[in-house]
Design a protein around this motif. Structure first.
Motif, PDB file in Angstrom:
ATOM      1  N   TYR A   1       6.531  55.492 -13.414  1.00 55.44           N
ATOM      2  CA  TYR A   1       5.252  55.437 -14.119  1.00 55.44           C
ATOM      3  C   TYR A   1       5.433  54.915 -15.542  1.00 55.44           C
ATOM      4  CZ  TYR A   1       0.892  56.962 -16.268  1.00 55.44           C
ATOM      5  OH  TYR A   1      -0.290  56.997 -16.955  1.00 55.44           O
TER       6      TYR A   1
ATOM      7  N   ARG B   1       4.913  64.255 -17.519  1.00 54.30           N
ATOM      8  CA  ARG B   1       3.814  63.529 -16.871  1.00 54.30           C
ATOM      9  C   ARG B   1       2.465  64.145 -17.257  1.00 54.30           C
ATOM     10  NH1 ARG B   1       2.715  59.540 -12.848  1.00 54.30           N
ATOM     11  NH2 ARG B   1       0.474  59.311 -13.080  1.00 54.30           N
TER      12      ARG B   1
ATOM     13  N   ASP C   1      -0.639  62.237 -19.125  1.00 55.72           N
ATOM     14  CA  ASP C   1      -1.969  62.181 -18.507  1.00 55.72           C
ATOM     15  C   ASP C   1      -3.050  62.852 -19.357  1.00 55.72           C
ATOM     16  OD1 ASP C   1      -0.896  60.875 -16.376  1.00 55.72           O
ATOM     17  OD2 ASP C   1      -0.813  62.617 -15.047  1.00 55.72           O
ATOM     18  N   ASN C   2      -2.642  63.819 -20.186  1.00 48.30           N
ATOM     19  CA  ASN C   2      -3.658  64.638 -20.880  1.00 48.30           C
ATOM     20  C   ASN C   2      -3.644  64.573 -22.396  1.00 48.30           C
ATOM     21  OD1 ASN C   2      -4.956  66.363 -18.591  1.00 48.30           O
ATOM     22  ND2 ASN C   2      -2.763  66.401 -18.180  1.00 48.30           N
TER      23      ASN C   2
END
Ligand SMILES: Cc1ncc(COP(=O)(O)O)c(C=O)c1O
Length: 341
Positions: free
Chosen positions: A42, A241, A245-246
């Motif tokens: 990613y 991760r 993402d946040n």
């Protein structure tokens, strides 16, 4: 206590801990940890590179990348105030046999012509320049950002000269949010990047080296040599991760709070708010009777923690675990101390 010493002091949030709890794991030295593998793929894709490698710290990620570029006896060019020069306790020399030559401390205000003039070609008996390292955002430069146009000029220089280009991108996310430059655009400028998940993004541990498949395969060997091969480390990759993402978009709140601190303290002549681009505020105490350790000690007595970076430079960093009320408290305490100095 309002802790503004660093953006590394954050504690994992409830959601992050849940992601860690439920992470699928395996032995990552065998390449068996699905959560690590997924994070690496990613992050590589975010920067438009082929591969990435999880590492325990930003310092190890930087030093692995430097060893990819510079063989023992070769030369690295970097700023005199670069983290790889000033805060990695001599690792480039001690671990990589790398000779370092620096341009003067200019933070993120790089002069590409000056860097170009420093490059020494290979050939007996000189020390050949093999890599250039730049920092985004620049820590001792006060969280300032290197403009994309400058990075592109450095990319051209790297290609023309055959000298590798590394980015210490510990806080590249902050530059991305502040300047609106995509991570892929940053990625295209560099041969390798190191990026951190534990600075402002809220993960407890973790950095990645980003680069070509071939370089990252070599990086895996160097990481193992340095003792950085980890086993069921998906628990940490899951936190990373979750952070990606946040917690990237919300960095804008940290930047706004840092700006507010700078604007409130500007009347004391210690900071120019127009220089505050991200979450770092450097307080220049050269015209104050206080030095940085004294200011930090007195602020701590009033439950506000800041860092003394240099005798006359103190640092305030906003982050995930400091809200508006905490910033108000810090402004009140620091204003009181500076007014009396
Ligand atoms: C710009 C920069 N690079 C690298 C690092 C090193 O990170 P670590 O403390 O994870 O080794 C830091 C740490 O704050 C940093 O500010």
């Amino acid at each position: 206590m309002v802790d503004l010493r660093s953006d590394t002091v954050t504690k994992p949030t409830h959601g992050m801990r849940e992601a860690m709890f439920s992470a699928e794991v395996g032995d990552d030295v065998f390449g068996d940890d699905p959560t690590v593998n997924s994070l690496e793929a990613y992050v590589a894709s975010l920067f438009g590179h082929e591969a990435a490698l999880f590492a325990p710290s930003g310092s190890m990620a930087n030093q692995i990348a430097l060893q990819l570029h510079v063989p023992p006896g070769g030369e690295l060019l970097a700023g005199a105030d670069a983290h790889v020069v000033t805060y990695e306790v001599g690792a480039a020399a001690a671990l990589g046999g790398i000779s370092t030559r620096t341009w003067p401390s200019v933070g993120a205000d790089l002069d590409v012509d000056q860097i170009a003039a420093m490059i020494r070609p290979a050939g007996y008996p000189s020390v050949p320049t093999r890599a250039i390292a730049v920092e985004q955002t620049h820590n001792l430069g006060g969280g300032t950002t290197v403009p994309l146009a400058t990075l592109r000029a450095l990319r051209d220089l790297s290609e023309k000269s055959g000298v590798g280009l590394h980015c210490d991108g510990a806080r590249i996310w902050h530059a991305h949010v502040a300047d609106g430059v995509s991570l892929a655009d940053y990625g295209a400028c560099f041969d390798t990047l190191s990026v951190c998940l534990s600075k402002g993004l809220g993960a407890p541990v973790g950095s990645l080296i980003v680069g070509s498949r071939e370089r990252i395969a070599q990086a895996r060997v160097i990481r193992k040599r340095m003792g950085g091969g980890m086993r069921q480390v998906g628990i940490l990759a899951a936190a990373g991760r979750y952070a990606l993402d946040n917690h990237i978009a919300r960095l804008a709140d940290d930047h706004a709070r840092a700006k507010r601190v700078a604007e409130a303290l500007a009347p004391f002549g210690v900071v120019d708010p127009s220089r505050v681009r991200t979450n770092l505020v450097l307080l220049d105490l050269s015209k104050s009777s206080l030095d940085a350790p004294t200011l930090a000690a007195r602020a701590a007595e009033q439950n506000v923690l800041i860092a003394a970076m240099l005798p006359k430079i103190a640092r305030v960093i906003t982050h995930l675990d400091v809200d508006d009320a905490g910033v108000d408290q810090a402004i009140e305490v620091l204003s009181g101390l500076l007014a009396g100095s």
